[in-house]
Design a protein around this motif. Structure first.
Motif, PDB file in Angstrom:
ATOM      1  N   LYS A   1      47.392  39.646  39.045  1.00 40.87           N
ATOM      2  CA  LYS A   1      47.675  40.524  40.136  1.00 40.87           C
ATOM      3  C   LYS A   1      47.237  39.851  41.034  1.00 40.87           C
ATOM      4  O   LYS A   1      47.300  41.202  42.123  1.00 40.87           O
ATOM      5  CB  LYS A   1      45.758  40.674  39.382  1.00 40.87           C
ATOM      6  CG  LYS A   1      45.655  41.529  37.841  1.00 40.87           C
ATOM      7  CD  LYS A   1      44.730  41.890  37.866  1.00 40.87           C
ATOM      8  CE  LYS A   1      44.854  42.845  35.964  1.00 40.87           C
ATOM      9  NZ  LYS A   1      43.628  43.215  35.484  1.00 40.87           N
ATOM     10  N   ALA A   2      47.125  38.472  41.375  1.00 41.61           N
ATOM     11  CA  ALA A   2      46.748  38.307  42.917  1.00 41.61           C
ATOM     12  C   ALA A   2      48.281  38.304  43.789  1.00 41.61           C
ATOM     13  O   ALA A   2      49.656  38.206  43.239  1.00 41.61           O
ATOM     14  CB  ALA A   2      46.341  36.589  42.490  1.00 41.61           C
ATOM     15  N   THR A   3      47.909  39.020  45.150  1.00 40.72           N
ATOM     16  CA  THR A   3      49.204  39.087  45.807  1.00 40.72           C
ATOM     17  C   THR A   3      49.661  37.469  46.418  1.00 40.72           C
ATOM     18  O   THR A   3      48.744  36.891  46.219  1.00 40.72           O
ATOM     19  CB  THR A   3      48.656  39.834  47.499  1.00 40.72           C
ATOM     20  OG1 THR A   3      48.128  39.573  47.310  1.00 40.72           O
ATOM     21  CG2 THR A   3      48.444  41.135  46.495  1.00 40.72           C
TER      22      THR A   3
ATOM     23  N   SER B   1      48.078  32.796  48.126  1.00 39.38           N
ATOM     24  CA  SER B   1      48.344  31.486  49.538  1.00 39.38           C
ATOM     25  C   SER B   1      47.292  30.589  50.341  1.00 39.38           C
ATOM     26  O   SER B   1      46.925  29.867  50.401  1.00 39.38           O
ATOM     27  CB  SER B   1      49.514  31.362  50.119  1.00 39.38           C
ATOM     28  OG  SER B   1      49.144  32.617  51.128  1.00 39.38           O
ATOM     29  N   THR B   2      46.479  32.013  50.155  1.00 35.87           N
ATOM     30  CA  THR B   2      45.283  31.925  51.398  1.00 35.87           C
ATOM     31  C   THR B   2      44.428  31.009  50.050  1.00 35.87           C
ATOM     32  O   THR B   2      43.371  30.432  50.434  1.00 35.87           O
ATOM     33  CB  THR B   2      44.328  32.906  51.430  1.00 35.87           C
ATOM     34  OG1 THR B   2      45.498  33.693  52.338  1.00 35.87           O
ATOM     35  CG2 THR B   2      42.702  33.204  52.298  1.00 35.87           C
TER      36      THR B   2
ATOM     37  N   ALA C   1      51.369  31.558  40.624  1.00 36.34           N
ATOM     38  CA  ALA C   1      51.567  33.083  40.476  1.00 36.34           C
ATOM     39  C   ALA C   1      52.062  33.618  39.589  1.00 36.34           C
ATOM     40  O   ALA C   1      51.277  35.158  39.133  1.00 36.34           O
ATOM     41  CB  ALA C   1      52.450  33.449  41.509  1.00 36.34           C
ATOM     42  N   LYS C   2      52.712  33.545  38.635  1.00 32.56           N
ATOM     43  CA  LYS C   2      52.896  34.124  37.106  1.00 32.56           C
ATOM     44  C   LYS C   2      51.844  33.763  36.053  1.00 32.56           C
ATOM     45  O   LYS C   2      51.774  35.076  35.001  1.00 32.56           O
ATOM     46  CB  LYS C   2      53.965  33.327  36.668  1.00 32.56           C
ATOM     47  CG  LYS C   2      55.156  33.620  36.998  1.00 32.56           C
ATOM     48  CD  LYS C   2      56.563  32.646  36.109  1.00 32.56           C
ATOM     49  CE  LYS C   2      57.655  32.914  37.151  1.00 32.56           C
ATOM     50  NZ  LYS C   2      58.817  31.906  36.584  1.00 32.56           N
TER      51      LYS C   2
ATOM     52  N   GLY D   1      35.403  33.107  46.485  1.00 30.62           N
ATOM     53  CA  GLY D   1      37.402  33.361  46.313  1.00 30.62           C
ATOM     54  C   GLY D   1      37.059  34.162  45.634  1.00 30.62           C
ATOM     55  O   GLY D   1      36.163  33.813  44.363  1.00 30.62           O
ATOM     56  N   LYS D   2      38.744  35.460  45.594  1.00 32.30           N
ATOM     57  CA  LYS D   2      38.705  36.357  44.856  1.00 32.30           C
ATOM     58  C   LYS D   2      39.577  35.236  43.098  1.00 32.30           C
ATOM     59  O   LYS D   2      38.734  36.055  42.422  1.00 32.30           O
ATOM     60  CB  LYS D   2      39.488  37.497  45.091  1.00 32.30           C
ATOM     61  CG  LYS D   2      39.684  38.375  44.010  1.00 32.30           C
ATOM     62  CD  LYS D   2      40.087  39.217  45.373  1.00 32.30           C
ATOM     63  CE  LYS D   2      39.937  40.905  44.286  1.00 32.30           C
ATOM     64  NZ  LYS D   2      40.567  41.955  44.265  1.00 32.30           N
ATOM     65  N   TYR D   3      39.644  34.034  43.688  1.00 37.90           N
ATOM     66  CA  TYR D   3      41.091  33.937  41.955  1.00 37.90           C
ATOM     67  C   TYR D   3      40.740  32.372  42.114  1.00 37.90           C
ATOM     68  O   TYR D   3      41.682  31.742  41.435  1.00 37.90           O
ATOM     69  CB  TYR D   3      42.273  34.096  42.899  1.00 37.90           C
ATOM     70  CG  TYR D   3      42.351  35.197  42.483  1.00 37.90           C
ATOM     71  CD1 TYR D   3      42.631  36.159  41.499  1.00 37.90           C
ATOM     72  CD2 TYR D   3      43.164  36.455  44.071  1.00 37.90           C
ATOM     73  CE1 TYR D   3      42.925  37.138  40.996  1.00 37.90           C
ATOM     74  CE2 TYR D   3      43.615  37.744  43.639  1.00 37.90           C
ATOM     75  CZ  TYR D   3      43.171  38.647  42.353  1.00 37.90           C
ATOM     76  OH  TYR D   3      44.133  39.894  42.438  1.00 37.90           O
TER      77      TYR D   3
END
Length: 74
Positions: free
Chosen positions: A62-64, A69-70, A57-58, A36-38
């Motif tokens: 950079k994560a959309t 959520s994915t 998220a904060k 996974g990317k994040y």
């Protein structure tokens, strides 16, 4: 009388099995499983303290929202 828990066996494709067999060290294996990317960033954030979605998220700007959520669901 206690009920038996069903045995859960993960479904591993042939490609994943070959990928894990070719790894050289435990760090490579760990990163391959986590993937996974994040995911690493999310795990790092959650190791600091328990966070809600907006706090994560904060922490990872950079994560959309969709990607975040994915990654949290998987």
């Amino acid at each position: 009388m206690p009920t038996k828990m069903p045995k859960i066996t993960p479904k591993i494709t042939k490609e994943k099995r070959e990928k894990f067999e070719n790894l050289q060290c435990s760090m490579e294996a760990t990163l391959a499983v986590i993937g996974g990317k994040y995911k690493i960033n999310i795990l790092y954030a959650l190791c600091i303290r328990t966070m809600r979605y907006n706090e994560i998220a904060k922490f990872i700007p950079k994560a959309t929202p969709k990607m975040l959520s994915t990654q949290l669901k998987s």
